[in-house]
Structure formats: C-alpha cells, structure tokens
Scaffold this active site. Structure first.
Site, PDB file in Angstrom:
ATOM      1  CG  ASP A  60      -5.817  -2.433   2.166  1.00  0.00           C
ATOM      2  OD1 ASP A  60      -6.548  -2.488   1.157  1.00  0.00           O
ATOM      3  OD2 ASP A  60      -4.659  -2.879   2.201  1.00  0.00           O
ATOM      4  CE  LYS A  62      -5.111  -4.345  -1.635  1.00  0.00           C
ATOM      5  NZ  LYS A  62      -4.769  -4.539  -0.205  1.00  0.00           N
ATOM      6  CB  ILE A  66     -22.923  -4.515  -7.434  1.00  0.00           C
ATOM      7  CG1 ILE A  66     -23.535  -4.847  -6.057  1.00  0.00           C
ATOM      8  CG2 ILE A  66     -22.773  -5.758  -8.297  1.00  0.00           C
ATOM      9  CD1 ILE A  66     -25.010  -5.255  -6.120  1.00  0.00           C
ATOM     10  CB  VAL A 168       8.598   0.299   2.020  1.00  0.00           C
ATOM     11  CG1 VAL A 168       9.781   0.631   2.922  1.00  0.00           C
ATOM     12  CG2 VAL A 168       8.419   1.358   0.941  1.00  0.00           C
ATOM     13  N   GLY A 189       4.641  -2.432   6.563  1.00  0.00           N
ATOM     14  CA  GLY A 189       4.012  -3.361   7.489  1.00  0.00           C
ATOM     15  C   GLY A 189       5.020  -4.191   8.252  1.00  0.00           C
TER      16      GLY A 189
HETATM   17  P1  BMP Z   1       4.284  -5.362   4.106  1.00  0.00           P
HETATM   18  O1  BMP Z   1       5.062  -4.052   4.320  1.00  0.00           O
HETATM   19  O2  BMP Z   1       4.288  -6.241   5.309  1.00  0.00           O
HETATM   20  O3  BMP Z   1       4.686  -6.050   2.846  1.00  0.00           O
HETATM   21  O4  BMP Z   1       2.728  -4.952   3.944  1.00  0.00           O
HETATM   22  C1  BMP Z   1       2.251  -4.272   2.837  1.00  0.00           C
HETATM   23  C2  BMP Z   1       0.800  -3.911   3.043  1.00  0.00           C
HETATM   24  O5  BMP Z   1       0.305  -3.226   1.899  1.00  0.00           O
HETATM   25  C3  BMP Z   1      -0.147  -5.087   3.274  1.00  0.00           C
HETATM   26  O6  BMP Z   1      -1.171  -4.645   4.142  1.00  0.00           O
HETATM   27  C4  BMP Z   1      -0.726  -5.357   1.912  1.00  0.00           C
HETATM   28  O7  BMP Z   1      -2.032  -5.897   1.991  1.00  0.00           O
HETATM   29  C5  BMP Z   1      -0.777  -3.959   1.309  1.00  0.00           C
HETATM   30  N1  BMP Z   1      -0.642  -3.906  -0.157  1.00  0.00           N
HETATM   31  C6  BMP Z   1       0.473  -4.414  -0.791  1.00  0.00           C
HETATM   32  O8  BMP Z   1       1.393  -4.942  -0.169  1.00  0.00           O
HETATM   33  N2  BMP Z   1       0.562  -4.308  -2.158  1.00  0.00           N
HETATM   34  C7  BMP Z   1      -0.409  -3.747  -2.908  1.00  0.00           C
HETATM   35  O9  BMP Z   1      -0.271  -3.668  -4.103  1.00  0.00           O
HETATM   36  C8  BMP Z   1      -1.540  -3.218  -2.266  1.00  0.00           C
HETATM   37  C9  BMP Z   1      -1.628  -3.297  -0.881  1.00  0.00           C
HETATM   38  O10 BMP Z   1      -2.669  -2.775  -0.267  1.00  0.00           O
END
Ligand code: BMP
Length: 217
Positions: A60, A62, A66, A168, A189
C-alpha cells in the site's frame, strides 16, 4: 491472491517481530496482508519478502508520481515479492498506466478514501477514478467500508473489477455491510493487530464474514 476468506490484514505495526507474530496468528483467516509505509520504514523493505513467503502481500504505497517514478516504485515492490500494489489515480492516466504496465495489471487504484476527509476531495472524484481504473486495466479499486452506499455506487462503474474496502472496525465500518454492498475483500487493521489476541479478533471477523456468505447464498 485468491478471493476466499474475503479479508485482508492491514499490518500497520512498525516492529518486525510483532508483524511476524500477528501474521502467524491470523494468516489462516486472510487472503492477503497489506503492508504500508509504517512497517516498511520500521522494519525495512525486506519485510515484504519475508511476509510474502507466508501470504500474498499488497504494498500500500499509494503511489502518486510521474510515470517514470511510478514505474520504478512498482518494479521494486514486485521484485521484493509484492503480489499487488496500491496507487492513486489523481496524477493522471499516464501515471496510472505506468503502474499497471510495471505491475502486470496487479494494481489497485484508490477511488474514495474511508476517513472523514475522504469526503472532501476523493468522494467527488471517485467515479472518475474508478472509471480510470477500469479503462486502464487495473485489478481493482479501494472503496470505503465506512460508506457502504458508495461501494454499491462504485460497483456500478467498475463491473467485475475487485473492490478492497478499508474502514472496518477502528473507523466504524463493519465487514458484512461492506461485503453486502459489493466489496470483494474487507481490509482490517487495528481491530486485529491492537487486540489482546489478534488471532481471536481475526477469527471473530472471519465468522461474521462466513455467516454473511452463508446467508447470501
Ligand atoms: P484500520 O483498520 O486500522 O483503520 O486500518 C485501515 C488501513 O487501510 C490502513 O492501513 C490505512 O492506511 C488503509 N486505508 C484506509 O484506512 N482508508 C483508505 O481510504 C485507504 C486505505 O488504504
């Protein structure tokens, strides 16, 4: 990466041993492990290779640069053992195509982000990002479990591309609502890795998912 358990672990810890312990305790409930900058910066990029021996890894990163820089990042991630990489669409079609070419199509494109700020700029452009992902031949998109109705809407844009859905647990979304709305995989996460017993936390979400799948047969 197979669509079986319908759950991806977001492994946002920074310590290598902790990361490996969480993977060991949860891997049987997962289709993939998503690795983000905290773990790569904390444990070094070799952690991608190490975890890829146990489970498919989604990097991930993101990516939002370029085309040439995007290509280099995806090539390095794949060389280290990534199964797929997450990129942004907003730098434009040429930048996204560079990722998709370098990754052999195994790219997820961020369509709409799950946090409250995701409504400011990503939500108004999400359909466009989703369409771009489809037109460029991406593997799928990222769409928010915190707004299941948006998952349903984005599903109508992308057809059968995959939707991976974060938000979630700690961010307030839940697995069955996201899947019901059309997500292929939920991303979880903190609800797992911060639990006293990550294996048990993952098992409980896996039960929710399998109950939903049985019910929807
Ligand atoms: P958590 O379940 O602890 O909230 O983690 C969510 C994960 O998904 C994190 O790694 C975050 O960077 C990623 N993420 C997110 O929460 N929302 C997005 O829109 C895109 C993501 O990649």
């Amino acid at each position: 990466m197979k669509r079986q358990h319908r759950m991806i672990l977001a492994l946002d810890v920074t310590d290598r041993n902790e990361a490996l312990a969480v993977v060991r305790d949860t891997t049987r409930y997962l289709d993939a492990v998503k690795i983000n900058w905290p773990l790569v910066l904390g444990a070094g990029p070799g952690i991608i290779t190490e975890i890829s021996k146990t489970a498919p890894v989604i990097c991930d990163f993101k990516i939002a640069d370029i085309p040439n820089t995007n290509r280099l990042i995806v090539e390095e991630a794949m060389r280290l053992g990534a199964n797929a990489v997450i990129a942004h669409g907003f730098p434009g079609v040429d930048s996204l195509r560079a990722c998709i070419d370098a990754g052999g199509g195994r790219i997820f494109v961020v369509a709409e982000m799950s946090h409250p700020g995701g409504e400011e700029l990503t939500a108004p452009n999400a359909e466009r990002m989703a369409q771009m992902a489809k037109d460029c031949g991406a593997l799928g998109i990222v769409a928010p479990a915190t707004r299941p109705e948006r998952i349903s809407r984005l599903r109508t844009v992308i057809g059968d591309l995959w939707i991976i859905s974060p938000g979630v647990g700690a961010q307030g979304g839940n697995a069955s609502d996201a899947l019901r709305a059309g997500a292929d995989f939920v991303i979880v996460g903190r609800a797992i890795y911060r639990a006293e017993d990550p294996g048990e936390a993952a098992r409980k979400i896996a039960v929710e998912i399998s109950d939903y799948l049985d019910e929807s047969k």
